[in-house]
Design a protein around this motif. Structure first.
Motif, mmCIF file in Angstrom:
data_model
loop_
_atom_site.group_PDB
_atom_site.id
_atom_site.type_symbol
_atom_site.label_atom_id
_atom_site.label_comp_id
_atom_site.label_asym_id
_atom_site.label_seq_id
_atom_site.Cartn_x
_atom_site.Cartn_y
_atom_site.Cartn_z
ATOM 1 N N UNK A 171 -4.012 7.402 1.587
ATOM 2 C CA UNK A 171 -3.663 5.617 1.625
ATOM 3 C C UNK A 171 -4.453 4.943 0.528
ATOM 4 N N UNK A 172 -3.845 4.325 -0.600
ATOM 5 C CA UNK A 172 -4.220 3.368 -1.491
ATOM 6 C C UNK A 172 -3.629 1.967 -0.999
ATOM 7 N N UNK A 173 -4.340 1.002 -0.587
ATOM 8 C CA UNK A 173 -4.185 -0.284 -0.006
ATOM 9 C C UNK A 173 -3.664 -1.195 -0.891
ATOM 10 N N UNK B 101 0.841 -1.083 0.170
ATOM 11 C CA UNK B 101 -0.127 0.034 0.019
ATOM 12 C C UNK B 101 0.875 1.242 -0.033
ATOM 13 N N UNK B 102 0.313 2.353 -0.560
ATOM 14 C CA UNK B 102 1.047 3.579 -0.643
ATOM 15 C C UNK B 102 0.299 4.488 0.048
ATOM 16 N N UNK B 103 1.233 5.371 1.020
ATOM 17 C CA UNK B 103 0.606 6.654 1.828
ATOM 18 C C UNK B 103 1.343 7.926 1.100
ATOM 19 N N UNK B 104 0.528 8.493 0.630
ATOM 20 C CA UNK B 104 1.107 9.726 -0.090
ATOM 21 C C UNK B 104 0.917 11.019 0.643
ATOM 22 N N UNK B 105 2.076 11.642 0.837
ATOM 23 C CA UNK B 105 2.266 12.858 1.747
ATOM 24 C C UNK B 105 1.794 12.799 2.822
ATOM 25 N N UNK B 106 1.777 11.504 3.536
ATOM 26 C CA UNK B 106 1.060 11.368 4.880
ATOM 27 C C UNK B 106 -0.237 11.541 4.833
ATOM 28 N N UNK B 107 -1.099 11.649 3.835
ATOM 29 C CA UNK B 107 -2.203 11.830 3.859
ATOM 30 C C UNK B 107 -3.321 10.956 3.350
#
Length: 210
Positions: free
Chosen positions: A127-129, A119-125
């Motif tokens: 989240x695509x799991x 999963x990717x957390x973008x800019x700490x805001x």
């Protein structure tokens, strides 16, 4: 930054320095055009509905400088023309700070071995799991919530949302649900259902600030 929802699991995040495309798969009819417009691409796992191998390979032939990140299987299938990522990695991609969480695809059946899934957390805001309900070890403002597929279950989705405790959630991975099914998901998982938080349904091509 701005998030644009595309068909199924695919989204674009646009910022000041670039365009980040996540999970352009074969269920996304305009995947090739989206890849051509992207500064960089993130792939959560190798399944075809998240990873249009032919379209990405063709764009890398045309534009070898395109940055593609994903699990090891994605790199292998693109002939080494991608960067392998693992849980715990911190990246700067297309002007975005990206944190990688999770390791495995959700179980579909005991007879089907799960593949690597991040999963990717973008800019700490945002989240695509990918295809997982693994809870990231970080605060999430906007959760992209998968609602359909052979591995999904609304009860598990509700527990996932409760554990992540986002301020906002937007539906993704929806193509196996009819319009009635999507509205049922919104009722069961939404603000008057199990999570107390509205489940936003963005039609393909629509954008929102996140």
């Amino acid at each position: 930054m701005q998030l644009t929802k595309h068909a199924h699991a695919c989204v674009t995040l646009t910022g000041c320095d670039g365009t980040l495309l996540i999970d352009p798969g074969t269920f996304t009819p305009d995947a090739a055009e989206l890849i051509a417009a992207a500064t960089a691409v993130l792939v959560t796992h190798e399944h075809f509905d998240h990873f249009d191998e032919a379209a990405l390979a063709a764009e890398l032939d045309r534009r070898p400088e395109l940055r593609v990140h994903g699990p090891a299987a994605v790199r292998e299938r693109l002939g080494g023309r991608a960067v392998t990522v693992r849980s715990g990695d911190l990246l700067e991609v297309a002007g975005f700070q990206v944190a990688v969480h999770g390791e495995r695809h959700a179980l579909i059946h005991e007879d089907i071995p799960p593949v690597d899934n991040v999963g990717y957390l973008i800019e700490g805001r945002v989240f695509h799991p990918g295809d997982s309900y693994r809870v990231p070890e970080a605060r999430v403002e906007t959760l992209l919530l998968p609602t359909s597929g052979p591995w999904t279950k609304f009860g598990e989705a509700a527990e996932f949302v409760r554990a992540v405790h986002p301020a906002r959630m937007i539906q993704v991975h929806e193509l196996m649900l009819s319009e009635l099914g999507q509205n049922s998901a919104r009722m069961l998982l939404g603000e008057k259902g199990l999570t107390g938080l509205p489940l936003e349904i963005l039609p393909a091509g629509e954008s929102t600030d996140v």
